[in-house]
Design a protein around this motif. Structure first.
Motif, PDB file in Angstrom:
ATOM      1  N   HIS A 261       0.838  -1.198   0.000  1.00 48.21           N
ATOM      2  CA  HIS A 261       0.000   0.000   0.000  1.00 48.21           C
ATOM      3  C   HIS A 261       0.877   1.254   0.000  1.00 48.21           C
ATOM      4  O   HIS A 261       1.648   1.476   0.940  1.00 48.21           O
ATOM      5  CB  HIS A 261      -0.902   0.028   1.232  1.00 48.21           C
ATOM      6  N   VAL A 262       0.760   2.049  -1.051  1.00 44.59           N
ATOM      7  CA  VAL A 262       1.398   3.368  -1.078  1.00 44.59           C
ATOM      8  C   VAL A 262       0.431   4.328  -0.409  1.00 44.59           C
ATOM      9  O   VAL A 262      -0.714   4.494  -0.842  1.00 44.59           O
ATOM     10  CB  VAL A 262       1.713   3.797  -2.520  1.00 44.59           C
ATOM     11  N   LEU A 263       0.882   4.942   0.672  1.00 41.58           N
ATOM     12  CA  LEU A 263      -0.006   5.745   1.513  1.00 41.58           C
ATOM     13  C   LEU A 263      -0.352   7.080   0.854  1.00 41.58           C
ATOM     14  O   LEU A 263       0.368   7.558  -0.027  1.00 41.58           O
ATOM     15  CB  LEU A 263       0.666   5.992   2.869  1.00 41.58           C
ATOM     16  N   PRO A 264      -1.448   7.698   1.285  1.00 43.21           N
ATOM     17  CA  PRO A 264      -1.803   9.012   0.761  1.00 43.21           C
ATOM     18  C   PRO A 264      -0.712  10.043   1.042  1.00 43.21           C
ATOM     19  O   PRO A 264       0.076   9.897   1.975  1.00 43.21           O
ATOM     20  CB  PRO A 264      -3.091   9.352   1.529  1.00 43.21           C
ATOM     21  N   GLU A 265      -0.669  11.064   0.225  1.00 43.91           N
ATOM     22  CA  GLU A 265       0.305  12.143   0.398  1.00 43.91           C
ATOM     23  C   GLU A 265       0.285  12.653   1.838  1.00 43.91           C
ATOM     24  O   GLU A 265      -0.782  12.875   2.426  1.00 43.91           O
ATOM     25  CB  GLU A 265      -0.020  13.306  -0.535  1.00 43.91           C
ATOM     26  N   GLY A 266       1.474  12.791   2.404  1.00 43.24           N
ATOM     27  CA  GLY A 266       1.595  13.342   3.753  1.00 43.24           C
ATOM     28  C   GLY A 266       1.482  12.319   4.863  1.00 43.24           C
ATOM     29  O   GLY A 266       1.732  12.642   6.024  1.00 43.24           O
ATOM     30  N   GLN A 267       1.107  11.095   4.542  1.00 44.09           N
ATOM     31  CA  GLN A 267       0.998  10.037   5.544  1.00 44.09           C
ATOM     32  C   GLN A 267       2.200   9.113   5.415  1.00 44.09           C
ATOM     33  O   GLN A 267       2.505   8.633   4.325  1.00 44.09           O
ATOM     34  CB  GLN A 267      -0.300   9.254   5.350  1.00 44.09           C
ATOM     35  N   TRP A 268       2.885   8.858   6.547  1.00 45.46           N
ATOM     36  CA  TRP A 268       4.127   8.100   6.493  1.00 45.46           C
ATOM     37  C   TRP A 268       3.996   6.761   7.209  1.00 45.46           C
ATOM     38  O   TRP A 268       3.262   6.639   8.183  1.00 45.46           O
ATOM     39  CB  TRP A 268       5.277   8.933   7.079  1.00 45.46           C
ATOM     40  N   PRO A 269       4.703   5.742   6.721  1.00 47.36           N
ATOM     41  CA  PRO A 269       4.590   4.403   7.301  1.00 47.36           C
ATOM     42  C   PRO A 269       5.030   4.350   8.756  1.00 47.36           C
ATOM     43  O   PRO A 269       5.937   5.079   9.183  1.00 47.36           O
ATOM     44  CB  PRO A 269       5.538   3.555   6.431  1.00 47.36           C
ATOM     45  N   GLN A 270       4.378   3.477   9.508  1.00 44.76           N
ATOM     46  CA  GLN A 270       4.771   3.209  10.884  1.00 44.76           C
ATOM     47  C   GLN A 270       4.575   1.715  11.153  1.00 44.76           C
ATOM     48  O   GLN A 270       3.653   1.100  10.634  1.00 44.76           O
ATOM     49  CB  GLN A 270       3.976   4.061  11.872  1.00 44.76           C
ATOM     50  N   THR A 271       5.443   1.161  11.962  1.00 40.22           N
ATOM     51  CA  THR A 271       5.417  -0.280  12.177  1.00 40.22           C
ATOM     52  C   THR A 271       4.135  -0.745  12.846  1.00 40.22           C
ATOM     53  O   THR A 271       3.657  -1.850  12.570  1.00 40.22           O
ATOM     54  CB  THR A 271       6.632  -0.726  13.006  1.00 40.22           C
ATOM     55  N   ALA A 272       3.565   0.080  13.711  1.00 40.16           N
ATOM     56  CA  ALA A 272       2.353  -0.332  14.412  1.00 40.16           C
ATOM     57  C   ALA A 272       1.192  -0.595  13.456  1.00 40.16           C
ATOM     58  O   ALA A 272       0.303  -1.392  13.759  1.00 40.16           O
ATOM     59  CB  ALA A 272       1.951   0.730  15.438  1.00 40.16           C
ATOM     60  N   SER A 273       1.206   0.039  12.307  1.00 39.30           N
ATOM     61  CA  SER A 273       0.092  -0.093  11.372  1.00 39.30           C
ATOM     62  C   SER A 273       0.092  -1.414  10.609  1.00 39.30           C
ATOM     63  O   SER A 273      -0.929  -1.807  10.043  1.00 39.30           O
ATOM     64  CB  SER A 273       0.117   1.063  10.363  1.00 39.30           C
ATOM     65  N   VAL A 274       1.240  -2.085  10.570  1.00 41.64           N
ATOM     66  CA  VAL A 274       1.324  -3.332   9.805  1.00 41.64           C
ATOM     67  C   VAL A 274       1.495  -4.558  10.703  1.00 41.64           C
ATOM     68  O   VAL A 274       1.559  -5.689  10.207  1.00 41.64           O
ATOM     69  CB  VAL A 274       2.479  -3.275   8.781  1.00 41.64           C
ATOM     70  N   GLY A 275       1.557  -4.365  12.015  1.00 36.59           N
ATOM     71  CA  GLY A 275       1.764  -5.475  12.932  1.00 36.59           C
ATOM     72  C   GLY A 275       0.694  -6.546  12.807  1.00 36.59           C
ATOM     73  O   GLY A 275      -0.496  -6.242  12.747  1.00 36.59           O
ATOM     74  N   GLY A 276       1.110  -7.800  12.736  1.00 38.92           N
ATOM     75  CA  GLY A 276       0.178  -8.912  12.630  1.00 38.92           C
ATOM     76  C   GLY A 276      -0.374  -9.144  11.240  1.00 38.92           C
ATOM     77  O   GLY A 276      -1.238  -9.997  11.057  1.00 38.92           O
ATOM     78  N   SER A 277       0.141  -8.414  10.254  1.00 35.45           N
ATOM     79  CA  SER A 277      -0.384  -8.525   8.895  1.00 35.45           C
ATOM     80  C   SER A 277       0.717  -8.914   7.922  1.00 35.45           C
ATOM     81  O   SER A 277       1.900  -8.966   8.263  1.00 35.45           O
ATOM     82  CB  SER A 277      -0.996  -7.192   8.446  1.00 35.45           C
ATOM     83  N   ASN A 278       0.306  -9.145   6.677  1.00 36.93           N
ATOM     84  CA  ASN A 278       1.254  -9.399   5.596  1.00 36.93           C
ATOM     85  C   ASN A 278       1.440  -8.154   4.731  1.00 36.93           C
ATOM     86  O   ASN A 278       1.951  -8.229   3.625  1.00 36.93           O
ATOM     87  CB  ASN A 278       0.759 -10.557   4.717  1.00 36.93           C
ATOM     88  N   HIS A 281       3.627  -0.943   4.007  1.00 35.84           N
ATOM     89  CA  HIS A 281       3.223   0.432   3.743  1.00 35.84           C
ATOM     90  C   HIS A 281       4.413   1.217   3.209  1.00 35.84           C
ATOM     91  O   HIS A 281       5.528   1.109   3.748  1.00 35.84           O
ATOM     92  CB  HIS A 281       2.704   1.101   5.022  1.00 35.84           C
ATOM     93  N   LEU A 282       4.164   2.014   2.159  1.00 38.63           N
ATOM     94  CA  LEU A 282       5.225   2.771   1.487  1.00 38.63           C
ATOM     95  C   LEU A 282       4.841   4.234   1.357  1.00 38.63           C
ATOM     96  O   LEU A 282       3.663   4.578   1.237  1.00 38.63           O
ATOM     97  CB  LEU A 282       5.472   2.220   0.083  1.00 38.63           C
ATOM     98  N   GLN A 283       5.869   5.079   1.344  1.00 38.81           N
ATOM     99  CA  GLN A 283       5.708   6.488   1.020  1.00 38.81           C
ATOM    100  C   GLN A 283       7.039   6.977   0.462  1.00 38.81           C
ATOM    101  O   GLN A 283       8.103   6.421   0.804  1.00 38.81           O
ATOM    102  CB  GLN A 283       5.317   7.315   2.244  1.00 38.81           C
ATOM    103  N   ALA A 284       7.001   7.997  -0.378  1.00 35.29           N
ATOM    104  CA  ALA A 284       8.239   8.515  -0.961  1.00 35.29           C
ATOM    105  C   ALA A 284       8.098  10.002  -1.255  1.00 35.29           C
ATOM    106  O   ALA A 284       6.995  10.508  -1.492  1.00 35.29           O
ATOM    107  CB  ALA A 284       8.600   7.756  -2.237  1.00 35.29           C
ATOM    108  N   THR A 285       9.239  10.687  -1.255  1.00 45.95           N
ATOM    109  CA  THR A 285       9.275  12.106  -1.551  1.00 45.95           C
ATOM    110  C   THR A 285      10.683  12.471  -2.015  1.00 45.95           C
ATOM    111  O   THR A 285      11.564  11.611  -2.111  1.00 45.95           O
ATOM    112  CB  THR A 285       8.874  12.940  -0.313  1.00 45.95           C
TER     113      THR A 285
END
Length: 333
Positions: A261-278, A281-285
């Motif tokens: 999942h490439v996150l919406p503009e301004g939203q940055w990946p965090q480990t807590a958001s993907v815990g327990g899942s496959n 999360h990506l973001q770039a600038t």
């Protein structure tokens, strides 16, 4: 009866996560699990969160997998090859260890030591053409945890000619479960809590794997041990070769991938958001000062970095929807 599956190395963290996922998989029938020093122990005694999973571990010998359709190898690096050689040719295998990831025997010897066991199909479905290769394979080598988190952020940028493969820098933090379950002084709670530390600085074994999968030619990689049980956050920077928006490149590359999942503009990946899942999360600038590309990637090192990806690969090998039995969304808080 579903597809009969077994796990070698079920007592470790990756093995335990595999057991958890397989126990809830609608098409897999978990029939055997093996261990080394804990052979003969009930799964619920080794992994208390798996209470109700009625299995007792067996010694890790080929006979433990008689009649099994697919075997997951969750063994320490360098130990998978010996067991794999003794299993029938028609038994499908997914190896979570590093034994069969690398093409270059010299790179294996340099970073891991010992003889190179060979090369299997590389188990990262999101790379171009890999789903088809995995689907036609009976032997698949799972990615490394740091590797998959970095590769997914970097590979499309190099492939599109947007990032310079000669100038890539990665700093990535991982939870302590990535170091395995064996008792080590530097992993004690008193040593880890409230502290960040680098390790294997300048010589981490996932470097050749990342270079092999992305086309990067010069890579500086610094791993950081973080005071958390699981999760990886990788910050990848590279010199840009064009004026293209790196976020757009990533979004186009993964527009059809269920777990990336490439996150919406301004939203940055965090480990807590993907815990327990496959999920990843990506973001770039573009860095406003240096002009370098910055791509940030978050994954669960036991999920997409190990057991989750192994199940995803197994699904593809067996012609099942690749999301079967896997979580796309993380657990919060």
């Amino acid at each position: 009866m579903g597809v009969k599956v077994g796990v070698a190395g079920a007592s470790g963290y990756a093995g335990g996560e595999l057991l958890r996922l397989l126990a809830g998989h609608p098409e897999f029938d978990l029939v055997t699990a093996t261990a080394h020093s804990q052979a003969g122990s009930a799964i619920s005694a080794i992994h208390p969160h798996l209470t109700g999973l009625d299995l007792v571990t067996k010694p890790t010998v080929p006979e433990a997998f008689d009649g099994v359709d697919l075997v997951f190898l969750a063994l320490p690096h360098g130990q998978s090859a010996a067991l794999a050689r003794q299993l029938p040719d028609d038994t499908k295998i997914v190896d979570i260890g590093a034994d069969f990831r690398l093409h270059d025997a010299t790179a294996w010897e340099r970073y891991y030591g010992g003889a190179h066991a060979g090369t299997w199909t590389y188990g990262l479905p999101e790379l171009p053409g890999q789903r088809e290769r995995i689907a036609s394979s009976t032997r698949v080598a799972n990615t490394g945890c740091y590797a998959v988190t970095t590769i997914l952020a970097l590979a499309p940028l190099i492939a599109a000619g947007v990032a310079d493969p000669e100038d890539v820098v990665v700093v990535a933090s991982s939870g302590t479960s990535g170091a395995g379950k064996s008792a080590k002084t530097h992993l004690l709670g008193s040593e880890v809590m409230g502290s960040l530390s680098t390790y294997k600085t300048g010589r981490h074994q996932h470097v050749p794997e990342i270079k092999q999968a992305t086309g990067a030619r010069t890579l500086s990689f610094t791993p950081v041990l973080a005071p958390m049980p699981r999760g990886i956050l990788a910050t990848v920077t590279a010199r840009p070769l064009t004026g293209a928006d790196p976020r757009d490149v990533l979004a186009e590359a993964y527009k059809d991938d269920p777990f990336v999942h490439v996150l919406p503009e301004g939203q940055w990946p965090q480990t807590a958001s993907v815990g327990g899942s496959n999920a990843v999360h990506l973001q770039a600038t573009i860095d406003v000062d240096s002009g370098r590309i910055i791509a940030v990637s978050a994954s669960d090192n036991l999920g997409k970095g190990a057991a989750g990806q192994a199940v995803q690969n197994a699904n593809i090998m067996l012609g099942l929807p690749e999301t079967t039995g896997l979580q796309i969304y993380g657990v919060a808080p």
